[in-house]
Design a protein around this motif. Structure first.
Motif, mmCIF file in Angstrom:
data_model
loop_
_atom_site.group_PDB
_atom_site.id
_atom_site.type_symbol
_atom_site.label_atom_id
_atom_site.label_comp_id
_atom_site.label_asym_id
_atom_site.label_seq_id
_atom_site.Cartn_x
_atom_site.Cartn_y
_atom_site.Cartn_z
ATOM 1 N N PHE A 103 -6.455 17.388 6.641
ATOM 2 C CA PHE A 103 -5.624 16.068 6.553
ATOM 3 C C PHE A 103 -4.718 15.781 7.385
ATOM 4 C CE2 PHE A 103 -1.525 13.668 5.396
ATOM 5 C CZ PHE A 103 -1.768 13.841 3.780
ATOM 6 N N ALA A 104 -4.880 16.561 8.803
ATOM 7 C CA ALA A 104 -4.202 15.823 9.933
ATOM 8 C C ALA A 104 -5.261 14.902 10.481
ATOM 9 C CB ALA A 104 -3.893 17.425 11.015
ATOM 10 N N SER A 105 -6.621 15.289 10.221
ATOM 11 C CA SER A 105 -6.946 14.083 11.080
ATOM 12 C C SER A 105 -8.094 12.640 10.200
ATOM 13 C CB SER A 105 -9.087 14.927 11.385
ATOM 14 O OG SER A 105 -9.191 15.693 9.420
ATOM 15 N N LEU A 106 -6.750 13.094 8.535
ATOM 16 C CA LEU A 106 -7.529 11.159 8.633
ATOM 17 C C LEU A 106 -6.690 10.364 9.056
ATOM 18 C CD1 LEU A 106 -6.222 12.524 4.934
ATOM 19 C CD2 LEU A 106 -8.280 11.668 6.140
ATOM 20 N N PRO A 107 -7.530 9.047 9.389
ATOM 21 C CA PRO A 107 -7.114 7.902 10.068
ATOM 22 C C PRO A 107 -6.124 6.807 9.643
ATOM 23 C CG PRO A 107 -9.172 7.418 8.650
ATOM 24 C CD PRO A 107 -8.909 9.020 8.623
ATOM 25 N N PHE A 108 -4.464 7.234 9.650
ATOM 26 C CA PHE A 108 -3.691 7.484 8.216
ATOM 27 C C PHE A 108 -3.883 5.387 9.186
ATOM 28 C CE2 PHE A 108 -3.074 11.890 8.767
ATOM 29 C CZ PHE A 108 -2.809 11.823 7.742
ATOM 30 N N ALA A 109 -4.113 4.955 10.300
ATOM 31 C CA ALA A 109 -3.405 3.472 10.928
ATOM 32 C C ALA A 109 -4.419 2.837 9.839
ATOM 33 C CB ALA A 109 -4.147 3.387 11.948
ATOM 34 N N ASN A 110 -5.082 3.240 9.463
ATOM 35 C CA ASN A 110 -6.018 2.572 7.694
ATOM 36 C C ASN A 110 -5.558 2.959 6.816
ATOM 37 O OD1 ASN A 110 -7.759 1.552 10.079
ATOM 38 N ND2 ASN A 110 -9.374 3.688 9.623
ATOM 39 N N ALA A 111 -4.514 3.149 6.147
ATOM 40 C CA ALA A 111 -3.626 3.366 5.112
ATOM 41 C C ALA A 111 -2.756 2.236 4.817
ATOM 42 C CB ALA A 111 -3.503 5.158 5.136
ATOM 43 N N TRP A 169 -4.469 -6.139 1.750
ATOM 44 C CA TRP A 169 -4.765 -5.346 3.366
ATOM 45 C C TRP A 169 -4.053 -7.085 4.580
ATOM 46 C CZ3 TRP A 169 -4.300 -0.958 5.875
ATOM 47 C CH2 TRP A 169 -4.636 -0.924 7.180
ATOM 48 N N CYS A 170 -3.911 -7.326 4.427
ATOM 49 C CA CYS A 170 -4.107 -8.629 4.755
ATOM 50 C C CYS A 170 -1.952 -9.733 4.959
ATOM 51 C CB CYS A 170 -4.732 -10.015 5.045
ATOM 52 S SG CYS A 170 -6.527 -9.858 6.423
ATOM 53 N N ALA A 171 -2.464 -9.108 4.108
ATOM 54 C CA ALA A 171 -0.651 -9.707 3.820
ATOM 55 C C ALA A 171 0.325 -9.058 5.106
ATOM 56 C CB ALA A 171 -0.372 -8.696 2.446
ATOM 57 N N HIS A 185 1.757 -6.410 -11.131
ATOM 58 C CA HIS A 185 0.586 -7.514 -11.673
ATOM 59 C C HIS A 185 1.079 -8.339 -11.298
ATOM 60 C CE1 HIS A 185 0.495 -3.522 -14.650
ATOM 61 N NE2 HIS A 185 1.426 -4.674 -15.435
ATOM 62 N N HIS A 186 1.292 -8.636 -9.913
ATOM 63 C CA HIS A 186 1.301 -9.652 -9.107
ATOM 64 C C HIS A 186 0.352 -10.119 -8.023
ATOM 65 C CE1 HIS A 186 5.938 -10.628 -10.310
ATOM 66 N NE2 HIS A 186 4.704 -10.798 -11.545
ATOM 67 N N ALA A 187 -1.050 -11.264 -9.082
ATOM 68 C CA ALA A 187 -1.997 -10.714 -7.267
ATOM 69 C C ALA A 187 -1.577 -11.372 -6.349
ATOM 70 C CB ALA A 187 -3.184 -11.438 -8.524
ATOM 71 N N PRO A 188 -2.605 -10.878 -5.285
ATOM 72 C CA PRO A 188 -2.124 -11.788 -3.960
ATOM 73 C C PRO A 188 -2.366 -12.604 -3.769
ATOM 74 C CG PRO A 188 -3.814 -9.608 -4.086
ATOM 75 C CD PRO A 188 -3.361 -9.370 -5.320
ATOM 76 N N THR A 189 -1.418 -13.374 -2.736
ATOM 77 C CA THR A 189 -1.970 -15.357 -2.580
ATOM 78 C C THR A 189 -2.494 -15.599 -1.960
ATOM 79 O OG1 THR A 189 0.050 -15.831 -2.868
ATOM 80 C CG2 THR A 189 -0.423 -16.396 -5.255
ATOM 81 N N ASN A 190 -2.044 -14.403 -0.382
ATOM 82 C CA ASN A 190 -2.561 -14.846 1.072
ATOM 83 C C ASN A 190 -3.262 -14.827 0.732
ATOM 84 O OD1 ASN A 190 -2.152 -11.711 0.516
ATOM 85 N ND2 ASN A 190 -2.881 -12.065 2.129
ATOM 86 N N ALA A 191 -4.156 -15.497 1.904
ATOM 87 C CA ALA A 191 -5.541 -15.302 2.827
ATOM 88 C C ALA A 191 -5.855 -14.038 3.174
ATOM 89 C CB ALA A 191 -5.799 -16.751 3.935
ATOM 90 N N ALA A 192 -6.927 -13.661 3.143
ATOM 91 C CA ALA A 192 -7.336 -13.107 3.323
ATOM 92 C C ALA A 192 -8.407 -12.968 5.177
ATOM 93 C CB ALA A 192 -8.565 -11.867 2.880
ATOM 94 N N ASN A 193 -7.209 -13.550 5.598
ATOM 95 C CA ASN A 193 -8.171 -13.872 6.967
ATOM 96 C C ASN A 193 -7.725 -12.799 8.296
ATOM 97 O OD1 ASN A 193 -5.541 -14.186 7.826
ATOM 98 N ND2 ASN A 193 -4.726 -16.394 7.804
ATOM 99 N N CYS A 194 -7.300 -11.611 7.941
ATOM 100 C CA CYS A 194 -7.006 -10.196 9.248
ATOM 101 C C CYS A 194 -7.816 -9.968 9.501
ATOM 102 C CB CYS A 194 -6.100 -10.094 9.054
ATOM 103 S SG CYS A 194 -6.034 -8.527 7.794
ATOM 104 N N ASP A 195 -8.421 -9.157 10.370
ATOM 105 C CA ASP A 195 -9.506 -7.970 10.801
ATOM 106 C C ASP A 195 -9.307 -7.088 9.721
ATOM 107 O OD1 ASP A 195 -11.324 -6.068 11.129
ATOM 108 O OD2 ASP A 195 -9.900 -5.775 12.942
ATOM 109 N N THR A 196 -10.272 -6.920 8.325
ATOM 110 C CA THR A 196 -10.666 -6.228 7.563
ATOM 111 C C THR A 196 -11.658 -4.238 7.746
ATOM 112 O OG1 THR A 196 -11.735 -7.241 6.365
ATOM 113 C CG2 THR A 196 -9.546 -7.666 5.820
ATOM 114 N N THR A 197 -12.221 -4.469 8.944
ATOM 115 C CA THR A 197 -12.659 -3.109 9.029
ATOM 116 C C THR A 197 -11.909 -1.727 8.686
ATOM 117 O OG1 THR A 197 -12.226 -3.019 11.531
ATOM 118 C CG2 THR A 197 -13.947 -4.301 11.182
ATOM 119 N N ALA A 198 -11.037 -2.001 8.821
ATOM 120 C CA ALA A 198 -10.669 -1.335 8.294
ATOM 121 C C ALA A 198 -11.418 -0.266 6.503
ATOM 122 C CB ALA A 198 -8.571 -0.735 7.986
ATOM 123 N N LEU A 199 -11.567 -1.436 5.508
ATOM 124 C CA LEU A 199 -11.320 -1.247 4.180
ATOM 125 C C LEU A 199 -13.024 -0.300 4.364
ATOM 126 C CD1 LEU A 199 -10.359 -4.222 2.541
ATOM 127 C CD2 LEU A 199 -9.071 -1.966 2.894
#
Length: 242
Positions: A103-111, A169-171, A185-199
Motif C-alpha cells: 500500500f505504501a508504494s502506491l503513487p498517491f500523487a496520481n489519486a 482531474w483538471c478541475a 450528479h453534477h457533471a464536470p463542465t470545465n475543460a480538460a486542458n491539464c496534464d492527464t498522464t496520471a490517468l
C-alpha cells in the motif's frame, strides 16, 4: 565429543533430507506448471503452482483466478474450495493473500485525496466515474468517518469515462468535482486542458495489480475488497487492518 559429532551429523542429514524434499516438490510443481501452461495456452498465464490443502490437489494461480489440478495436469477443477468446519472460502482468502499489495508504494500523487475526520484510517479506491457501484460506494463513504480516501480514477467502462475522468482531474478542486458528480450528479463542465498522464498511469497500475472491476478497495495492509460494500462491511475491514 563423539556424541556431539553424531548430533551434528544427524542435524545435517535432516537438513539435507528437507532440502531434498523441497527440491523434489519444486520439480513436481515446475513440471505440472509447464504441462498446464502448454494445455491451457497463453491466454491463461500461470503465475504459480503450489500444493492445495486437499491431498493430491494443486493450486494453480492465474492472477485473477485460482483453479485446481491433479498432479498430472490431466484434470482441473473450477470453483471455490470451502472449509466445511469454519465455512471459510479458502479460494477467496488465498486469492486475496496472493494479490496483496504494498500500500505504501502506491503513487498517491496520481489519486484524488479526501480526508474525513482525523483521516487516521486509509484506503485506496480504483473507481470509474460512470460505474453505478462506484457511486453507491461514494454514498456509503459519506457515513464512514476518520478515513483518508485516495481515489485512483480508473476509466475502463466507456469512452465517456475517460472524458469525465480528464475533466475531473483538471478541475481546480478535484475532490469537490469528483463528489459533485458521484454524489450530486453534477457533471464536470470545465475543460480538460491539464496534464492527464496520471490517468494513463492509473490504468497501467491497475492492470498490473489485477484490478478487473470497479470499485476495488485496497486497505493499508495490502488487502483488497471488490465491489460496493456496506458501511458496516467497510468499517469491519478497516477495524481488522493491521
Amino acid at each position: 565429543m563423539k556424541k556431539t559429532i553424531r548430533i551434528a551429523s544427524l542435524a545435517l542429514a535432516v537438513a539435507a533430507a528437507a532440502l531434498g524434499c523441497t527440491a523434489q516438490a519444486d520439480q513436481v510443481t515446475d513440471k505440472l506448471k509447464a504441462t498446464l501452461q502448454a494445455r491451457l495456452g497463453s491466454d491463461a498465464p500461470i503465475k504459480s503452482v503450489t500444493k492445495a490443502p486437499v491431498a493430491g490437489l494443486y493450486e494453480v494461480n492465474l492472477g485473477t483466478q485460482i483453479i485446481y489440478s491433479d498432479a498430472s495436469g490431466d484434470y482441473v477443477l473450477l470453483g471455490d474450495l470451502v472449509d466445511t468446519k469454519t465455512h471459510k472460502n479458502m479460494t477467496e482468502a488465498r486469492l486475496a493473500d496472493l494479490n496483496r499489495i504494498d500500500f505504501a508504494s502506491l503513487p498517491f500523487a496520481n489519486a484524488i485525496k479526501v480526508v474525513k475526520g482525523n483521516g487516521a484510517r486509509k484506503i485506496a479506491v480504483f473507481s470509474d466515474p460512470n460505474c453505478p457501484y462506484c457511486k453507491r460506494l461514494e454514498t456509503t463513504l459519506q457515513s464512514v468517518d476518520n478515513v483518508t480516501v485516495y481515489t485512483f480514477l480508473y476509466p475502463v467502462l466507456t469512452p465517456d469515462s475517460t472524458v469525465k475522468s480528464k475533466a475531473i482531474w483538471c478541475a481546480a478542486d478535484r475532490a469537490k468535482s469528483w463528489e459533485s458528480w458521484m454524489i450530486d450528479h453534477h457533471a464536470p463542465t470545465n475543460a480538460a486542458n491539464c496534464d492527464t498522464t496520471a490517468l494513463d498511469k492509473n490504468l497501467e497500475l491497475g492492470r498490473g495489480m489485477n484490478v478487473t472491476g470497479t470499485p476495488t478497495i485496497f486497505f493499508a495492509d495490502g488487502r483488497r475488497l471488490p465491489g460496493a460494500v456496506s458501511a458496516d462491511q467497510l468499517n469491519q475491514a478497516l477495524a481488522s487492518t493491521k
